[in-house]
Design an enzyme around this catalytic site. Structure first.
Site, PDB file in Angstrom:
ATOM      1  N   CYS A   1       0.723  -1.133  -0.236  1.00 46.89           N
ATOM      2  CA  CYS A   1       0.096   0.209   0.271  1.00 46.89           C
ATOM      3  C   CYS A   1       0.792   1.061  -0.040  1.00 46.89           C
ATOM      4  O   CYS A   1       0.307   2.332  -0.056  1.00 46.89           O
ATOM      5  CB  CYS A   1      -0.977   0.034   1.158  1.00 46.89           C
ATOM      6  SG  CYS A   1      -0.077  -0.031   2.791  1.00 46.89           S
TER       7      CYS A   1
ATOM      8  N   GLU B   1      -1.668   1.377  -4.730  1.00 43.95           N
ATOM      9  CA  GLU B   1      -1.483  -0.025  -4.158  1.00 43.95           C
ATOM     10  C   GLU B   1      -0.818  -0.767  -5.273  1.00 43.95           C
ATOM     11  O   GLU B   1      -1.263  -0.736  -6.393  1.00 43.95           O
ATOM     12  CB  GLU B   1      -2.899  -0.513  -3.712  1.00 43.95           C
ATOM     13  CG  GLU B   1      -2.680  -2.113  -3.180  1.00 43.95           C
ATOM     14  CD  GLU B   1      -3.188  -1.897  -1.540  1.00 43.95           C
ATOM     15  OE1 GLU B   1      -3.356  -3.025  -1.015  1.00 43.95           O
ATOM     16  OE2 GLU B   1      -3.578  -0.658  -1.154  1.00 43.95           O
TER      17      GLU B   1
END
Length: 366
Positions: free
Chosen positions: A324, A358
């Site tokens: 992330c 991400e």
């Protein structure tokens, strides 16, 4: 972008910028063009948190501008699911004129699923009593009479009141199979369900010819472990948060999966156990040496992998890494690329219209 307006006409441009940025960041490690997975342009967030503003008799949700810190009134939130938007109106209507529910209320947290279930948590600066419970029960029943499948929770300092339960069950179609995931209030869940499905299907596709077993660190409620179980002989997964471990155990049973073992311990502790540095009572009865883990899956927090875990994952022929935060991924790749090459690269637009990215990489041993 404002909370009540999404620049949907800019979606393609913002996605193209992310693709270019990720490719540039990854250039020292790979010349692969990222596989790109798009988000719905609106109503993609399955959870949202709002402060409440008391303005005379009026009451409304607010958010704070990240730059100026000024408050912004939010009556609709197109980034969030349709169910959250419906509940935002219904909750304000139900709470505004009810003293027991409104007094000292400062925040509402919403968690929803594609299966149209919801948990709403009401946060207070006061002690919650029987009067609150009765008022909340009446509100819950009124919401359900409107066809809303909702559970209400009251929170205050050292207090949590569940009227019936603090979880909802998500159902996701993943590569031709429905997966059931219990999601617990105030625990981590993937915010963008449509993107989660695409991440799970990508992870399944890149591991489809796997040999041996899978080890996962930071497994949460078993989101990836359970979906990937069909590609491996056995799966061994670690997680530190108690509610997530309990949800993962439920999800194993609900999905009739018999080849996944969850261990409650930190990734750093597990590294010590795998390396034979320390023994842990929690591992009694689990034969770590019996696992033939040829693939390790990591989905670490924004801080990335610590140096000890970096060394540990390098021992595996294949590393599947969901990140992330590509900046810490690249920092980890400075070490991991000494022993592994990037064989797959994907960008998942989990957070449209924001700077955040991400991404996923599959690393194979040199």
């Amino acid at each position: 972008m404002t909370p009540e307006h999404l620049p949907t006409e800019q979606y393609e441009a913002q996605l193209a910028e992310k693709v270019a940025r990720l490719q540039s960041m990854m250039a020292p490690f790979s010349d692969l063009v990222p596989e790109v997975f798009r988000s719905p342009v609106s109503h993609y967030r399955m959870r949202a948190e709002f402060r409440l503003w008391h303005d005379g008799d009026d009451l409304y949700h607010i958010m704070f501008d990240q730059q100026t810190k000024s408050r912004i009134r939010v009556d609709t939130f197109p980034a969030a699911s349709q169910l959250i938007n419906t509940l935002m109106k219904a909750m304000i209507a139900g709470v505004r004129d009810n003293h027991a529910l409104r007094h000292k209320l400062f925040q509402m947290d919403y968690l929803t699923t594609l299966s149209n279930q919801a948990v709403v948590s009401l946060l207070y600066h006061k002690k919650l009593d029987e009067e609150w419970r009765e008022a909340a029960t009446a509100l819950r029943d009124a919401l359900r009479a409107q066809g809303l499948n909702v559970h209400l929770i009251g929170r205050a300092t050292k207090t949590k009141i569940e009227l019936d339960q603090d979880y909802i069950d998500e159902r996701l179609p993943v590569a031709g199979k429905e997966m059931i995931y219990r999601q617990v209030e105030n625990s981590f869940t993937q915010p963008n369900a449509a993107m989660n499905i695409q991440m799970l299907e990508w992870a399944l596709e890149v591991t489809k010819d796997s040999k041996g077993d899978l080890l996962e660190l930071y497994c949460g409620n078993g989101n990836f472990s359970l979906a990937l179980a069909r590609n491996f002989n056995r799966v061994l997964a670690t997680e530190i948060a108690k509610p997530s471990v309990a949800a993962a155990q439920y999800n194993i049973a609900a999905n009739h999966i018999d080849n996944v073992q969850i261990i409650r311990m930190a990734a750093e502790e597990f590294t010590l156990a795998m390396n034979g540095v320390r023994e842990f009572n929690r591992l009694q009865g689990i034969d770590l040496k019996g696992y033939q883990c040829e693939t390790i899956f990591v989905d670490p927090p924004r801080s990335g992998l610590d140096s000890e875990t970096e060394k540990m994952v390098q021992a595996y022929p294949r590393i599947l890494y969901i990140s992330c935060n590509p900046e810490t991924l690249c920092k980890n790749l400075e070490t991991l690329s000494q022993t592994h090459t990037v064989s797959r690269l994907a960008l998942f637009d989990q957070f449209p219209y924001t700077h955040h990215m991400e991404c996923g990489v599959l690393l194979t041993a040199r």
